[in-house]
Design a protein around this motif. Structure first.
Motif, PDB file in Angstrom:
ATOM      1  N   UNK A   1      13.318 -57.265  -8.341  1.00  0.00           N
ATOM      2  CA  UNK A   1      12.758 -56.060  -8.962  1.00  0.00           C
ATOM      3  C   UNK A   1      12.222 -56.271 -10.376  1.00  0.00           C
ATOM      4  N   UNK A   2      12.772 -57.268 -11.094  1.00  0.00           N
ATOM      5  CA  UNK A   2      12.381 -57.574 -12.475  1.00  0.00           C
ATOM      6  C   UNK A   2      12.418 -56.339 -13.395  1.00  0.00           C
ATOM      7  N   UNK A   3      13.553 -55.676 -13.490  1.00  0.00           N
ATOM      8  CA  UNK A   3      13.694 -54.567 -14.435  1.00  0.00           C
ATOM      9  C   UNK A   3      13.721 -55.090 -15.864  1.00  0.00           C
ATOM     10  N   UNK A   4      13.476 -54.222 -16.847  1.00  0.00           N
ATOM     11  CA  UNK A   4      13.623 -54.664 -18.236  1.00  0.00           C
ATOM     12  C   UNK A   4      14.973 -54.262 -18.828  1.00  0.00           C
ATOM     13  N   UNK A   5      15.794 -53.524 -18.040  1.00  0.00           N
ATOM     14  CA  UNK A   5      17.162 -53.190 -18.441  1.00  0.00           C
ATOM     15  C   UNK A   5      18.095 -53.439 -17.256  1.00  0.00           C
ATOM     16  N   UNK A   6      19.247 -54.035 -17.552  1.00  0.00           N
ATOM     17  CA  UNK A   6      20.287 -54.233 -16.542  1.00  0.00           C
ATOM     18  C   UNK A   6      21.606 -53.748 -17.131  1.00  0.00           C
ATOM     19  N   UNK A   7      22.292 -52.845 -16.422  1.00  0.00           N
ATOM     20  CA  UNK A   7      23.665 -52.519 -16.818  1.00  0.00           C
ATOM     21  C   UNK A   7      24.590 -53.329 -15.924  1.00  0.00           C
ATOM     22  N   UNK A   8      25.621 -53.923 -16.515  1.00  0.00           N
ATOM     23  CA  UNK A   8      26.449 -54.872 -15.780  1.00  0.00           C
ATOM     24  C   UNK A   8      27.933 -54.629 -16.029  1.00  0.00           C
ATOM     25  N   UNK A   9      28.665 -54.412 -14.930  1.00  0.00           N
ATOM     26  CA  UNK A   9      30.126 -54.411 -15.004  1.00  0.00           C
ATOM     27  C   UNK A   9      30.582 -55.868 -15.030  1.00  0.00           C
ATOM     28  N   UNK A  10      31.710 -56.134 -15.687  1.00  0.00           N
ATOM     29  CA  UNK A  10      32.178 -57.515 -15.772  1.00  0.00           C
ATOM     30  C   UNK A  10      33.068 -57.900 -14.600  1.00  0.00           C
ATOM     31  N   UNK A  11      33.861 -56.954 -14.108  1.00  0.00           N
ATOM     32  CA  UNK A  11      34.799 -57.250 -13.022  1.00  0.00           C
ATOM     33  C   UNK A  11      34.271 -56.666 -11.728  1.00  0.00           C
ATOM     34  N   UNK A  12      33.572 -57.496 -10.969  1.00  0.00           N
ATOM     35  CA  UNK A  12      33.046 -57.094  -9.678  1.00  0.00           C
ATOM     36  C   UNK A  12      33.446 -58.127  -8.634  1.00  0.00           C
ATOM     37  N   UNK A  13      33.456 -57.736  -7.354  1.00  0.00           N
ATOM     38  CA  UNK A  13      33.816 -58.699  -6.307  1.00  0.00           C
ATOM     39  C   UNK A  13      32.868 -59.891  -6.286  1.00  0.00           C
ATOM     40  N   UNK A  14      33.430 -61.060  -5.945  1.00  0.00           N
ATOM     41  CA  UNK A  14      32.600 -62.264  -5.835  1.00  0.00           C
ATOM     42  C   UNK A  14      32.236 -62.834  -7.184  1.00  0.00           C
ATOM     43  N   UNK A  15      30.944 -63.077  -7.403  1.00  0.00           N
ATOM     44  CA  UNK A  15      30.457 -63.610  -8.678  1.00  0.00           C
ATOM     45  C   UNK A  15      30.762 -62.600  -9.789  1.00  0.00           C
ATOM     46  N   UNK A  16      31.411 -63.046 -10.852  1.00  0.00           N
ATOM     47  CA  UNK A  16      31.787 -62.127 -11.930  1.00  0.00           C
ATOM     48  C   UNK A  16      30.567 -61.676 -12.716  1.00  0.00           C
ATOM     49  N   UNK A  17      30.743 -60.574 -13.445  1.00  0.00           N
ATOM     50  CA  UNK A  17      29.667 -60.069 -14.278  1.00  0.00           C
ATOM     51  C   UNK A  17      29.236 -61.072 -15.333  1.00  0.00           C
ATOM     52  N   UNK A  18      30.187 -61.817 -15.890  1.00  0.00           N
ATOM     53  CA  UNK A  18      29.855 -62.806 -16.920  1.00  0.00           C
ATOM     54  C   UNK A  18      28.936 -63.881 -16.336  1.00  0.00           C
ATOM     55  N   UNK A  19      29.260 -64.358 -15.128  1.00  0.00           N
ATOM     56  CA  UNK A  19      28.419 -65.376 -14.485  1.00  0.00           C
ATOM     57  C   UNK A  19      27.043 -64.815 -14.149  1.00  0.00           C
ATOM     58  N   UNK A  20      27.009 -63.562 -13.708  1.00  0.00           N
ATOM     59  CA  UNK A  20      25.729 -62.937 -13.381  1.00  0.00           C
ATOM     60  C   UNK A  20      24.864 -62.779 -14.623  1.00  0.00           C
ATOM     61  N   UNK A  21      25.483 -62.394 -15.742  1.00  0.00           N
ATOM     62  CA  UNK A  21      24.758 -62.253 -17.011  1.00  0.00           C
ATOM     63  C   UNK A  21      24.123 -63.586 -17.410  1.00  0.00           C
ATOM     64  N   UNK A  22      24.930 -64.656 -17.351  1.00  0.00           N
ATOM     65  CA  UNK A  22      24.417 -65.978 -17.738  1.00  0.00           C
ATOM     66  C   UNK A  22      23.247 -66.390 -16.853  1.00  0.00           C
ATOM     67  N   UNK A  23      23.359 -66.129 -15.557  1.00  0.00           N
ATOM     68  CA  UNK A  23      22.291 -66.502 -14.627  1.00  0.00           C
ATOM     69  C   UNK A  23      21.015 -65.703 -14.888  1.00  0.00           C
ATOM     70  N   UNK A  24      21.138 -64.399 -15.095  1.00  0.00           N
ATOM     71  CA  UNK A  24      19.965 -63.549 -15.320  1.00  0.00           C
ATOM     72  C   UNK A  24      19.271 -63.910 -16.630  1.00  0.00           C
ATOM     73  N   UNK A  25      20.054 -64.114 -17.684  1.00  0.00           N
ATOM     74  CA  UNK A  25      19.454 -64.448 -18.975  1.00  0.00           C
ATOM     75  C   UNK A  25      18.814 -65.836 -18.959  1.00  0.00           C
ATOM     76  N   UNK A  26      19.336 -66.720 -18.129  1.00  0.00           N
ATOM     77  CA  UNK A  26      18.723 -68.047 -17.992  1.00  0.00           C
ATOM     78  C   UNK A  26      17.324 -67.914 -17.383  1.00  0.00           C
ATOM     79  N   UNK A  27      17.189 -66.937 -16.464  1.00  0.00           N
ATOM     80  CA  UNK A  27      15.907 -66.727 -15.803  1.00  0.00           C
ATOM     81  C   UNK A  27      14.948 -65.899 -16.653  1.00  0.00           C
ATOM     82  N   UNK A  28      15.505 -64.989 -17.472  1.00  0.00           N
ATOM     83  CA  UNK A  28      14.655 -64.134 -18.321  1.00  0.00           C
ATOM     84  C   UNK A  28      15.421 -63.751 -19.581  1.00  0.00           C
TER      85      UNK A  28
END
Length: 459
Positions: A385-412
């Motif tokens: 979707x390439x949004x310009x805002x992402x709200x992120x919970x840190x404790x979610x099932x599977x991949x943690x929010x911290x890991x997701x943040x690092x991955x998204x920021x690496x891409x954009x």
């Protein structure tokens, strides 16, 4: 043969499955040449007191981080050397079929049986943040598991907050599964959740680590062997352990299926340990907030399985953080949009939270273009979707929010990431700001307040 050492566990397949299996199969001798005797206490919250009173303390024991933190506060310094199992799924709230409980606010005025200091309370607390439940209006009755069952069966409790296998027994007595640390069956929000990060761990007193570090490494080697057997030969293992824990094989298998047996020391492990520390301190159960280096040590597990160490380190950016009504952001922050419409991706496993965030987004004139309930889904939806805002919970099932943040920021690196979390830990908050998060909002929150603050920061 080395000197004889004693290990402690509890009669609970969630906490001490590996220890019991190693004892039954004599893995300590065959895998590490150790002469070991094991003592198994009643499952519950009494181990800290038993350890402190013991004239001869064990070399190591299996329990959750809560026990280790209590012992630190009483002067017995210990280290978490490795997690053994993620047991959040076995930490459950069971409601009586006649309780009248449906929606979370129906818990107000009800009686819930729970052992004092039990980790399942963290799941209750995080559920309450997501669903706006006031736990001060809930009556908690301090009972150990077997007493909870008796009171539940007699109709004296509306619900119990306990763990397997007692929660399965409660369901045979007219109980209905409501939620656990990992799964919600609350009407309208049936989904996987991450309301609790709770892991059984191998814990060793500092004095023993100092005197005989090589034994600690050997114990970890045995625990890894037992973990592999549980994961790859579950059928055979259940035959061995059912009689040991004095429960039926069916009950044992049902309990073990809700656990994830792993020795991975990752970001969620860290969040779980620090969350327990802060909870116990905030509620006056311990006198200080112990630093991470006091609570756990990765060097011993690294000698057995270096791939199991997945803790992320980020360089400090020396940011000055401002806090206003539960909202944290960097000094002189402006949320960049480059004149584009505000398009939001909402990543949170709670439908209640996503609805509240949608309200806040509409107030500031933004648009919710997508939602995600796991960290992996958040990454995939962002790329789609390439949004310009992402709200992120840190404790979610599977991949943690911290890991997701690092991955998204690496891409954009330009995307505006706003953390919305009940995990309000100093160390984790600093970590995500160093990764590039723009705003950190703690749960529970007021959508109007959030809209006002975010709106004032958008350029």
């Amino acid at each position: 043969m080395s000197e004889k050492i004693e290990l402690w566990g509890v009669k609970d397949p969630n906490i001490s499955a590996q220890l019991a299996l190693a004892a039954r199969l004599d893995l300590f001798k065959s895998e590490a040449g150790l002469d070991v005797s094991c003592k198994f206490l009643e499952s519950g919250t009494t181990m800290p007191g038993d350890l402190l009173k013991a004239e001869q303390k064990p070399f190591a024991f299996t329990q959750t981080p809560i026990t280790s933190i209590f012992l630190h506060d009483k002067g017995l310094s210990t280290k978490l050397l490795a997690p053994l199992a993620d047991i959040a799924g076995t930490q459950q709230v069971i409601i009586h079929e006649s309780s009248g409980i449906s929606q979370p606010k129906d818990l107000h005025g009800k009686q819930i049986g729970m052992a004092q200091g039990a980790a399942v309370y963290i799941a209750l607390r995080n559920m309450s943040k997501d669903c706006n439940v006031n736990l001060d209006e809930v009556e908690f009755v301090n009972l150990l598991p077997h007493d909870q069952l008796a009171a539940f069966g007699d109709g004296k409790l509306h619900a119990i907050a306990c763990w397997e296998p007692w929660t399965t027994k409660a369901q045979t007595m007219g109980g209905v599964f409501y939620f656990s640390g990992a799964r919600s069956e609350i009407p309208g929000m049936e989904s996987d959740v991450n309301w609790l990060v709770n892991q059984s761990c191998l814990i060793v007193p500092d004095e023993n680590l100092k005197k005989q570090p090589e034994i600690a490494v050997k114990l970890l080697k045995v625990m890894k062997k037992a973990t592999d057997l549980i994961n790859h030969r579950r059928k055979d293992v259940s035959k061995v352990l059912a009689s040991f824990f004095d429960i039926s094989r069916v009950e044992l298998v049902m309990a073990m299926q809700k656990n994830h047996y792993s020795m991975l020391m990752d970001g969620l492990f860290r969040i779980g340990v620090l969350a327990f520390r802060d909870f116990l301190h905030e509620n006056g159960r311990v006198s200080q907030r112990f630093t991470e280096n006091i609570l756990y040590d990765t060097q011993y597990l690294a000698q057995v399985d270096p791939t199991a160490i997945k803790l992320r380190t980020t360089a400090s950016r020396g940011l000055k953080i401002i806090e206003k009504n539960g909202v944290y952001y960097t000094e002189e922050l402006r949320l960049q949009t480059d004149g584009m419409h505000l398009k939001f991706l909402l990543a949170d496993d709670s439908r209640y939270v996503r609805l509240a965030l949608t309200q806040a987004v509409k107030i500031i004139g933004g648009e919710v273009i997508g939602e995600a309930t796991t960290g992996r889904e958040a990454i995939d939806r962002f790329l789609e979707l390439r949004p310009n805002f992402v709200t992120m919970d840190l404790s979610m099932p599977g991949v943690s929010g911290v890991e997701a943040i690092a991955s998204i920021l690496h891409k954009d690196p330009t995307v505006n990431i706003i953390v919305i979390s009940g995990t309000n830990l100093d160390e984790v908050r600093e970590e995500v700001f160093n990764l590039g998060v723009k705003v950190f909002i703690k749960k529970p929150f007021d959508p109007m307040n959030i809209a006002t603050i975010i709106g004032s920061l958008v350029m």
